[in-house]
Design a protein around this motif. Sequence first.
Motif, PDB file in Angstrom:
ATOM      1  N   ASP A 215      -8.336   7.571  15.561  1.00  0.00           N
ATOM      2  CA  ASP A 215      -7.909   7.994  14.255  1.00  0.00           C
ATOM      3  C   ASP A 215      -7.932   9.637  14.258  1.00  0.00           C
ATOM      4  O   ASP A 215      -8.561  10.313  15.264  1.00  0.00           O
ATOM      5  CB  ASP A 215      -9.246   7.756  13.274  1.00  0.00           C
TER       6      ASP A 215
ATOM      7  N   GLU B  52      -8.433  -5.350   0.049  1.00  0.00           N
ATOM      8  CA  GLU B  52      -7.443  -4.581   0.892  1.00  0.00           C
ATOM      9  C   GLU B  52      -7.388  -3.249   0.591  1.00  0.00           C
ATOM     10  O   GLU B  52      -6.987  -2.338   1.612  1.00  0.00           O
ATOM     11  CB  GLU B  52      -6.164  -5.138   0.618  1.00  0.00           C
ATOM     12  N   ILE B  53      -7.930  -2.844  -0.276  1.00  0.00           N
ATOM     13  CA  ILE B  53      -8.046  -1.302  -0.792  1.00  0.00           C
ATOM     14  C   ILE B  53      -8.864  -0.512   0.266  1.00  0.00           C
ATOM     15  O   ILE B  53      -8.316   0.482   0.944  1.00  0.00           O
ATOM     16  CB  ILE B  53      -8.788  -0.954  -2.114  1.00  0.00           C
ATOM     17  N   LEU B  54      -9.686  -1.093   1.158  1.00  0.00           N
ATOM     18  CA  LEU B  54     -10.473  -0.617   1.869  1.00  0.00           C
ATOM     19  C   LEU B  54     -10.167  -0.795   3.551  1.00  0.00           C
ATOM     20  O   LEU B  54     -11.117  -0.792   4.399  1.00  0.00           O
ATOM     21  CB  LEU B  54     -11.809  -0.852   1.845  1.00  0.00           C
ATOM     22  N   THR B  55      -8.915  -1.230   3.740  1.00  0.00           N
ATOM     23  CA  THR B  55      -8.582  -1.664   5.098  1.00  0.00           C
ATOM     24  C   THR B  55      -7.451  -0.801   5.500  1.00  0.00           C
ATOM     25  O   THR B  55      -6.700  -0.372   4.527  1.00  0.00           O
ATOM     26  CB  THR B  55      -8.268  -3.245   5.229  1.00  0.00           C
ATOM     27  N   ASP B  56      -7.055  -0.657   6.850  1.00  0.00           N
ATOM     28  CA  ASP B  56      -5.897   0.044   7.199  1.00  0.00           C
ATOM     29  C   ASP B  56      -6.046   1.590   6.769  1.00  0.00           C
ATOM     30  O   ASP B  56      -5.026   2.405   6.831  1.00  0.00           O
ATOM     31  CB  ASP B  56      -4.701  -0.414   6.404  1.00  0.00           C
ATOM     32  N   ILE B  57      -7.389   2.026   6.791  1.00  0.00           N
ATOM     33  CA  ILE B  57      -7.614   3.411   6.688  1.00  0.00           C
ATOM     34  C   ILE B  57      -7.913   3.892   7.825  1.00  0.00           C
ATOM     35  O   ILE B  57      -7.389   5.004   8.223  1.00  0.00           O
ATOM     36  CB  ILE B  57      -8.673   3.605   5.497  1.00  0.00           C
ATOM     37  N   TYR B  58      -8.853   3.370   8.447  1.00  0.00           N
ATOM     38  CA  TYR B  58      -9.432   3.899   9.864  1.00  0.00           C
ATOM     39  C   TYR B  58      -9.044   2.695  10.803  1.00  0.00           C
ATOM     40  O   TYR B  58      -9.326   1.486  10.571  1.00  0.00           O
ATOM     41  CB  TYR B  58     -10.957   4.202   9.907  1.00  0.00           C
TER      42      TYR B  58
ATOM     43  N   ARG C 224     -17.956  12.965   8.567  1.00  0.00           N
ATOM     44  CA  ARG C 224     -17.597  11.561   8.213  1.00  0.00           C
ATOM     45  C   ARG C 224     -16.916  11.191   9.582  1.00  0.00           C
ATOM     46  O   ARG C 224     -16.022  11.602  10.112  1.00  0.00           O
ATOM     47  CB  ARG C 224     -16.323  11.863   7.109  1.00  0.00           C
TER      48      ARG C 224
ATOM     49  N   ASP D 255     -11.025  -0.973  11.300  1.00  0.00           N
ATOM     50  CA  ASP D 255     -10.130  -2.290  11.358  1.00  0.00           C
ATOM     51  C   ASP D 255     -10.286  -3.036  12.516  1.00  0.00           C
ATOM     52  O   ASP D 255     -10.244  -3.970  12.837  1.00  0.00           O
ATOM     53  CB  ASP D 255      -8.715  -1.838  11.056  1.00  0.00           C
TER      54      ASP D 255
ATOM     55  N   ARG E 271      -1.488   5.856   8.153  1.00  0.00           N
ATOM     56  CA  ARG E 271      -1.781   4.494   8.490  1.00  0.00           C
ATOM     57  C   ARG E 271      -1.930   3.493   7.517  1.00  0.00           C
ATOM     58  O   ARG E 271      -1.672   2.345   7.210  1.00  0.00           O
ATOM     59  CB  ARG E 271      -3.302   4.649   9.237  1.00  0.00           C
ATOM     60  N   TYR E 272      -2.625   4.169   6.251  1.00  0.00           N
ATOM     61  CA  TYR E 272      -2.836   3.304   5.074  1.00  0.00           C
ATOM     62  C   TYR E 272      -1.329   2.941   4.572  1.00  0.00           C
ATOM     63  O   TYR E 272      -1.205   1.746   4.158  1.00  0.00           O
ATOM     64  CB  TYR E 272      -3.518   4.118   4.057  1.00  0.00           C
TER      65      TYR E 272
ATOM     66  N   ILE F 126     -18.639   5.216   6.688  1.00  0.00           N
ATOM     67  CA  ILE F 126     -17.433   5.953   6.628  1.00  0.00           C
ATOM     68  C   ILE F 126     -16.736   5.947   5.344  1.00  0.00           C
ATOM     69  O   ILE F 126     -16.139   6.784   4.900  1.00  0.00           O
ATOM     70  CB  ILE F 126     -16.551   5.480   7.833  1.00  0.00           C
ATOM     71  N   PHE F 127     -17.337   4.899   4.498  1.00  0.00           N
ATOM     72  CA  PHE F 127     -16.725   5.023   2.956  1.00  0.00           C
ATOM     73  C   PHE F 127     -17.972   5.134   2.202  1.00  0.00           C
ATOM     74  O   PHE F 127     -19.022   4.646   2.449  1.00  0.00           O
ATOM     75  CB  PHE F 127     -16.080   3.666   2.814  1.00  0.00           C
TER      76      PHE F 127
ATOM     77  N   LYS G  39       0.777  -1.293   0.017  1.00  0.00           N
ATOM     78  CA  LYS G  39       0.045  -0.121  -0.061  1.00  0.00           C
ATOM     79  C   LYS G  39       0.831   1.285   0.036  1.00  0.00           C
ATOM     80  O   LYS G  39       0.503   2.299  -0.292  1.00  0.00           O
ATOM     81  CB  LYS G  39      -0.962   0.073   1.219  1.00  0.00           C
TER      82      LYS G  39
END
Lengths: 398, 329
Positions: free
Chosen positions: B166, A368-374, B241, A378, B102-103, A389-390, A147
């Motif tokens: 976050d 995985e595109i949508l994990t580790d963002i928040y 958000r 997770d 984080r990403y 949130i998405f 990523k």
Amino acid sequence: MSTKTAKKKTARKSAAKKSSGSAKKSAPAKKSAPSHTSAADLRRYAAAPVNKAMSKSDKRKAYVDMVRIRKFEQAALQSYQKGKMGGFLHLYIGQEATAIGTCALLGEHDHIITAYRDHGHALAVGMTMNECMAELFGKYTGCSKGKGGSMHFFAPEKRYWGGHGIVGGQTPLGLGIAYALKYKGLKGCCLCFLGDGAVNQGPFHESLNLAGLWDLPMIYVIENNRYSMGTSQDRSSVYPDGGLAQRAEGYRIDWDTAHGENLYEVRAKTMEAIERAHEKSRPTVLEIATYRYYGHSIADANHQKYRTKEEILEYQRNRDPIMVWQRILEEEGILTEDEAKEIENEARNEAKDAIRFADESPFPPESEILTDIYHSVDNPGSHTNQGKIFFNDRLPWE
Amino acid sequence: MALITYRQALKDAFSEEIERDENVFIMGEEVAQYNGAYKVTEGLWEKYGDKRLVDAPISEAGFIGLGIGAAMMGLRPVIEMMFFSFVYVAWDQAVNNASSLRYMSGGLLNVPLVIRGPANGGTNVGATHSHTPENLVANFPGLKCVVPVTAADAKGLMKSAIRDNDPVFFMESTILYGEESEVPEDPDFLIPLGKADVKREGTDLSIIAHGRSVLMALAAAKELKKKHNIDAEVVDLRSIRPLDEEAILKSVKKTNRALLVEENKPYCGIGSQISHLIQRRAFDYLDAPVHRISAVDAPAIYSPPLEKAQLPETRVIVREALDMLNVKA
């Protein structure tokens, strides 16, 4: 002249004297290439306590580690040229003694953060070739699961906080690391690497001011490879005779310069900075004169136009940090030429294996595109969060 | 419950969280010895000292970046923007770094950071000081954004924001700091991020708003009832958000009409997203097109009477609601 001004001037002078000392003579020259490390310098820094304490195996390891960085990057370059990875590839080749000379000195509360030319530091802190190569290939087994890419390696458990793509943007982050150490009462420091191009970014100066003002254990290591992308230092920066690091005087921060091809000198001067951070909680700006053999990135096809071939060759022939260290070790009877070749072969094979590992590893799944963002997404249930949130109406793979 | 101001509610939230968690500290321009430019942190430095209340020089990029770095290390910095408009000088730190770290690390780190301060127009300070950047912030996956209007919401959301792992952008309003409302005294009073609040029940249309516009919407609803016997429902988003989509849809499906109000500019504003949501998921329930009211699409004007006219007013909300219901004023 008012007393205040006079006082300030005296303070500045003494700060400069105190910090630069012997380094002044060897500061990077303005227009010509920085002077070579003299035989006297080599001997002088070999006698520094931090170097005297090195065992034979420590010295050999430093050689192995530098060679590993070079072989890793040469292999990465080949893979890049074969189309195995996307984006940019900023090679560290030519600068290896800086990463190895600095990172090897870090203790349990010492942290590092760097910019986008980050592969050398990653290997120096003990990240594996496999996880680094896989990251370059965009694979799931990469250090950041594919990523982050070349510019964004991370290993917080090794106190390695990236890998940052925006020039100078890591300097306030590093400051925060140092701030947190002081806040928690830990005896540690943050080693914050930046290039000579970053010294003209505003956040770097904000960071310097805060580090000086709040007595933070920050060590800014300017890896001066003489070009901010395709613009030479002379065309991008005004700087005092002592070099870019001398700008630190404006913030009453101690500074120094070092020859980047001399591992002994890099270690000796880094250790001084670490001690200053640990014992006095004071920052340092340490400028290391170094050189990169390739362009700013591999996409920089013009790198031989903004400098001469001779300039590159001169450095490679006379100042290559691995070659210089090899000679030192040979003179000290620690390494033979055959052993050096063997080390090179091993590193080449390790890099080859890393390529195979990266090649054979899977890409991350689309989910995985949508994990580790928040963190809250997770770790469901751990937060006072709800709602959407998405904002994807329908995902492409649904 | 206690009747306190929005300012006091925030201050109480800070006190409680500072006492609860040794990693919480507040940093910003004039937050400590000066007591806060808008007195939101008044008295806290005297009470908690230099470690927890930190006066920073005017270096937003420096101290927001510092906050992010410190947050990566496990601290919980609360960074004050004297005006939210000042965040733009630190944009790379605030949105690029805070949202992406984080990403880009594959989830190896997190950034428990609050960036807070007033984000509002209406105080005649001209275009550079009057931004409401919740739409800009909400455009970055990785960031959270809340815009409370009452003292209770301010307290409950601030406490959640500080405890959140976050980065949360917490947008207040200088005009609201002196507004009072009933606030629970429970030290664990938390309002979840992403939970809207129906501030007034109604059946004839849904007025969906956030921030100070909620007060305009409530005043408009009162007038609609009094003069036209129209029952407007007022949905306060509170959080941008995450967003409480279900509360929006529930209300619209009940009233069949949606009027969106925000102090932000119209183009790519919050209303654009809500409007899309409604047409996408409540299309068959609509008896009228979705209408939007925002600030007039121009930089914030200085001239006091004109700035008043530029921002959403009760009169305009009433006019638009009547239009949607085909009622003559």
